[in-house]
Scaffold this motif. Sequence first.
Motif, short mmCIF file in Angstrom:
data_model
loop_
_atom_site.label_atom_id
_atom_site.label_comp_id
_atom_site.label_asym_id
_atom_site.label_seq_id
_atom_site.Cartn_x
_atom_site.Cartn_y
_atom_site.Cartn_z
N ASP A 237 0.79 -1.23 0.00
CA ASP A 237 0.00 0.00 0.00
C ASP A 237 0.83 1.28 0.00
O ASP A 237 0.29 2.36 -0.28
CB ASP A 237 -0.93 0.03 1.23
CG ASP A 237 -1.97 -1.07 1.20
OD1 ASP A 237 -2.28 -1.57 0.10
OD2 ASP A 237 -2.45 -1.45 2.29
N ALA A 238 2.10 1.19 0.32
CA ALA A 238 2.92 2.40 0.41
C ALA A 238 4.40 2.04 0.36
O ALA A 238 4.79 0.88 0.53
CB ALA A 238 2.61 3.17 1.69
N ASP A 248 16.32 12.00 7.20
CA ASP A 248 15.08 12.37 6.52
C ASP A 248 14.30 11.11 6.20
O ASP A 248 14.88 10.07 5.84
CB ASP A 248 15.37 13.14 5.23
CG ASP A 248 15.88 14.55 5.50
OD1 ASP A 248 15.56 15.08 6.58
OD2 ASP A 248 16.60 15.10 4.65
N PHE A 249 12.97 11.21 6.27
CA PHE A 249 12.10 10.04 6.19
C PHE A 249 10.85 10.41 5.39
O PHE A 249 10.24 11.46 5.63
CB PHE A 249 11.74 9.63 7.63
CG PHE A 249 10.70 8.57 7.76
CD1 PHE A 249 10.87 7.30 7.24
CD2 PHE A 249 9.52 8.85 8.45
CE1 PHE A 249 9.90 6.33 7.38
CE2 PHE A 249 8.55 7.89 8.60
CZ PHE A 249 8.74 6.63 8.07
N TRP A 250 10.50 9.58 4.39
CA TRP A 250 9.36 9.86 3.54
C TRP A 250 8.42 8.66 3.49
O TRP A 250 8.88 7.51 3.53
CB TRP A 250 9.78 10.17 2.10
CG TRP A 250 10.68 11.35 1.93
CD1 TRP A 250 10.32 12.64 1.67
CD2 TRP A 250 12.11 11.36 2.00
NE1 TRP A 250 11.43 13.45 1.58
CE2 TRP A 250 12.54 12.69 1.78
CE3 TRP A 250 13.08 10.37 2.24
CZ2 TRP A 250 13.88 13.06 1.77
CZ3 TRP A 250 14.41 10.73 2.24
CH2 TRP A 250 14.81 12.07 2.01
N GLU A 256 -0.49 10.77 -2.08
CA GLU A 256 0.39 11.83 -1.58
C GLU A 256 1.70 11.26 -1.05
O GLU A 256 1.80 10.07 -0.74
CB GLU A 256 -0.30 12.62 -0.47
CG GLU A 256 -0.60 11.78 0.76
CD GLU A 256 -1.24 12.57 1.89
OE1 GLU A 256 -1.33 13.80 1.78
OE2 GLU A 256 -1.64 11.94 2.89
N THR A 257 2.69 12.14 -0.96
CA THR A 257 3.96 11.82 -0.31
C THR A 257 4.10 12.75 0.89
O THR A 257 3.99 13.97 0.76
CB THR A 257 5.14 12.01 -1.26
OG1 THR A 257 5.02 11.09 -2.35
CG2 THR A 257 6.47 11.76 -0.53
#
Length: 315
Positions: A237-238, A248-250, A256-257
Amino acid sequence: MTKLGVAVIGTGQWGKNHARVYKELPSTELVAICDVNAERAKAMADSYGVKAYSDSAEMLKDNSIEAVNVCTWSTILFQEAQKALNAGKHVLVEKPMATTPSQAEQLVKTAKENGLHLTVGFLMRFIPGLQQIRQSAENKKIGELVCATAKRVSQWPERIGDVGVVKDTAIHDIDVMNFLFNQQPTSVYAKMGSMRIQKFEDYAQIMLTYEGDRTAFIESNWLTPYKTRTLTVTGSDAIMRLDYMTQDFWIEQRTETVQPRLPFQEPLKAELQHFVECITEKKKPLVTGEDGIKALKVAAAAIESSAQNKAIHID
């Protein structure tokens, strides 16, 4: 508050970092520094106002030392960690922990027999973004975990001289994959070689297969002119991405992001604080000696896989 008496064996860059953190932590008292090079040991010990030793056996006689961090060259990690455990000291040993899995198993056995805490320096586990990814995978917030890819590349660090890129660098990502998938891979297939450093491999591509045909891919080398340390985890799902250096974490979803703001923390400080708390408060360690054995087994299997040009099954 009674402070935990600690010592550091090894005065390389990483040993210096361990000593610095221990001086900064309010819960520890740095007692001694040890290195086979007496001048280096004295110089570093003098900078912190502690005792210097060139013989670890002599240092380990000091009863005020309760825990020891072993930050030596990889090929003598086992020897120094075993001495410390036999002397009744709790031990944090840097990766790869030992030269062979059987040596690593001996360290775990000695620690258990002596009722001592043993942990391995798998620093990545103490980065908030990785902990968030692990929780999201466990809670299926990204759906079913499908695969993960790690990239850890840079120029050759001249401090290295006794192991190749797999046991020095890729082993971090091997442990991360075991941590994420919460199990040992069933098989390993790897290709590696020596382009600039003839004595050891300086590049490797490693594919791990986990139960349910889920996979992890690790790229590691000492050839790239810039430094990259990244992780991408794909769910049904992602997708989650982490930059280990910036933290940094995405999270990339269908619509959307987003980039959650997680607190930045020095992984080494978090790791050593946790080590101390495991000893003083009898906490369950985030990284166990058994985790070190598992990662070393996979690293050894990867080297064997490349040499034999076939996938290696892991028991």
